[in-house]
Motif scaffolding. Structure first.
Motif, short mmCIF file in Angstrom:
data_model
loop_
_atom_site.label_atom_id
_atom_site.label_comp_id
_atom_site.label_asym_id
_atom_site.label_seq_id
_atom_site.Cartn_x
_atom_site.Cartn_y
_atom_site.Cartn_z
N GLN A 1 0.78 -1.23 0.00
CA GLN A 1 0.00 0.00 0.00
C GLN A 1 0.82 1.29 0.00
N THR A 2 2.13 1.16 0.11
CA THR A 2 2.95 2.37 0.03
C THR A 2 3.82 2.37 -1.24
N THR A 3 3.36 1.64 -2.23
CA THR A 3 3.98 1.70 -3.56
C THR A 3 3.73 3.07 -4.19
N ASN A 4 4.59 3.44 -5.13
CA ASN A 4 4.40 4.66 -5.92
C ASN A 4 3.76 4.35 -7.27
N ASP A 5 3.46 3.09 -7.52
CA ASP A 5 3.08 2.68 -8.87
C ASP A 5 1.62 2.95 -9.19
N MET A 6 1.32 2.90 -10.48
CA MET A 6 -0.05 3.08 -10.94
C MET A 6 -0.82 1.77 -10.86
N GLU B 1 5.03 9.24 -17.89
CA GLU B 1 4.84 8.63 -19.21
C GLU B 1 5.12 7.13 -19.17
N THR B 2 6.15 6.72 -18.45
CA THR B 2 6.45 5.29 -18.32
C THR B 2 5.29 4.56 -17.65
N ARG B 3 4.74 5.16 -16.62
CA ARG B 3 3.62 4.54 -15.90
C ARG B 3 2.42 4.37 -16.83
N ILE B 4 2.14 5.41 -17.62
CA ILE B 4 0.98 5.34 -18.52
C ILE B 4 1.23 4.30 -19.62
N ASN B 5 2.47 4.22 -20.08
CA ASN B 5 2.79 3.15 -21.05
C ASN B 5 2.57 1.77 -20.45
N GLU B 6 2.93 1.58 -19.19
CA GLU B 6 2.68 0.29 -18.52
C GLU B 6 1.17 0.02 -18.44
#
Lengths: 235, 235
Positions: free
Chosen positions: A133-138, B175-180
């Motif tokens: 829950q403390t990830t920075n990811d989407m 941009e990398t996150r949106i590509n993922e």
């Protein structure tokens, strides 16, 4: 006895994949001829094959072979029988989704608790905490749970960075996000900067890598922790 | 006919809450004596009461009263009967969790499709998209689904910013996150900078606020879109 390295990042600016960690990894995996690689987090969406090949090229420098978990028919057995395990970074939601989907979250936890040497970087370190829950990811994919391996009694925030004083961006700072986490969750969060890692060995947790880390606890001011500090006080 | 403003942020650097939007809001809510405020996203973890009070102070400047949805016994009825609705920013996971928990996701969608004027900022704009999967927020709470209102046929990435050329930080760029995201999802994502908003009115979607936005589509290079562009081509 657990034997883990949980690193904030695989790669430092201006340096190659895992380069800064290689001397450490040579010692950490000294009894391994081959390690099992978990490529599920797929940074930039690269395939399991590409990611494993990239990792194999790096580990070849310290004379260790790499097999990707996707090459095995029975991934749970591959984990149980591995000499060493490395989970690479990428997207934590995807990694956690895949660990549950392939029904290996529990066997991975049990195997690492018995002492198989492990390296995690970025997303692969996040899963060492109590939850993702403390990830920075989407949230690019919906995992069946946010619960992770719980190999340490707190959560990590990897790629940690302070808000730049001169920033005019109004999106939440990392610290604001972690404070929001603590409105709903009680366990501590360690902000781990790029270049830092945790060494979990002989029943102790040590902060390594020469940089400070920042510890966030519910209803407390955050504290700065210096490198080489033993972290077993964090509960 | 939908009548929505979806803004990237509530607050510009060096300016007060909603200040830059007030002239727009005066027109948008011109037929409203009172608007319903949805404070569920709780920025910084502030309470529903505090957040509603802050919002009421701002709307008082344009002579509009504010009632928080938490003040109503029947939140679904409050939505149906509202003259106008505003959902503020904060944590999108928490907002979506609460909308599902209080069983108002569907009634909110239906009400807004019928034309009740709506303002979303940040998390309150994210939920206008097809899913919350391009949020920047931390997963501090586990929502029953990532699906949101789908008032526009794409997703938003709010507080959008380009990676700074001189950055040495190795965490993924926006941009990398949106590509993922596009490895696993097909629908477009619009990166909306702070100071931009979408105006959805008379069956049209327009980019407002004087800044460019960046459109990401699966298997296409991103494109820069200028302000005042009509966006109905995004499917």
């Amino acid at each position: 006895m657990k034997n883990l390295l949980l690193a904030s990042t695989s790669t430092l600016h201006g340096s190659n994949f895992l380069e800064y960690l290689l001397p450490e990894l040579k010692l950490h995996f000294k009894n391994c001829k081959t390690i099992l690689f978990i490529p599920y987090a797929r940074p930039d969406g690269i395939s399991h094959e590409e990611y494993t090949q990239k990792t194999a090229l790096t580990f070849a420098k310290i004379a260790i072979d790499v097999k990707g978990i996707h090459e095995f028919e029975n991934p749970a057995l591959a984990i149980k029988e591995a000499e060493g395990i490395f989970t690479g970074g990428g997207n934590t939601f995807l990694l956690v989704y895949q660990l549950y989907h392939n029904k290996i979250m529990t066997v991975l936890k049990e195997t690492l608790e018995k002492g198989t040497p492990y390296l995690g970087t970025s997303a692969g370190s996040n899963i060492g905490g109590l939850s993702m829950q403390t990830t920075n990811d989407m949230p690019i994919i919906y995992p069946p749970s946010f619960q992770t391996l719980g190999l340490i009694p707190f959560n990590l925030n990897v790629h940690f960075l302070e808000k730049e004083a001169q920033s005019t961006h109004m999106g939440e700072s990392r610290e604001t996000r972690i404070n929001e986490f603590h409105q709903f969750n009680n366990f501590p969060v360690l902000g781990l900067k790029e270049g830092s890692w945790l060494e979990i060995k002989n029943g102790k947790i040590n902060l390594k890598g020469g940089l400070t880390a920042k510890l966030f606890r519910k209803n407390h001011s955050p504290i700065e922790i210096t490198s080489e500090t033993e972290l077993s006080f964090i509960q």
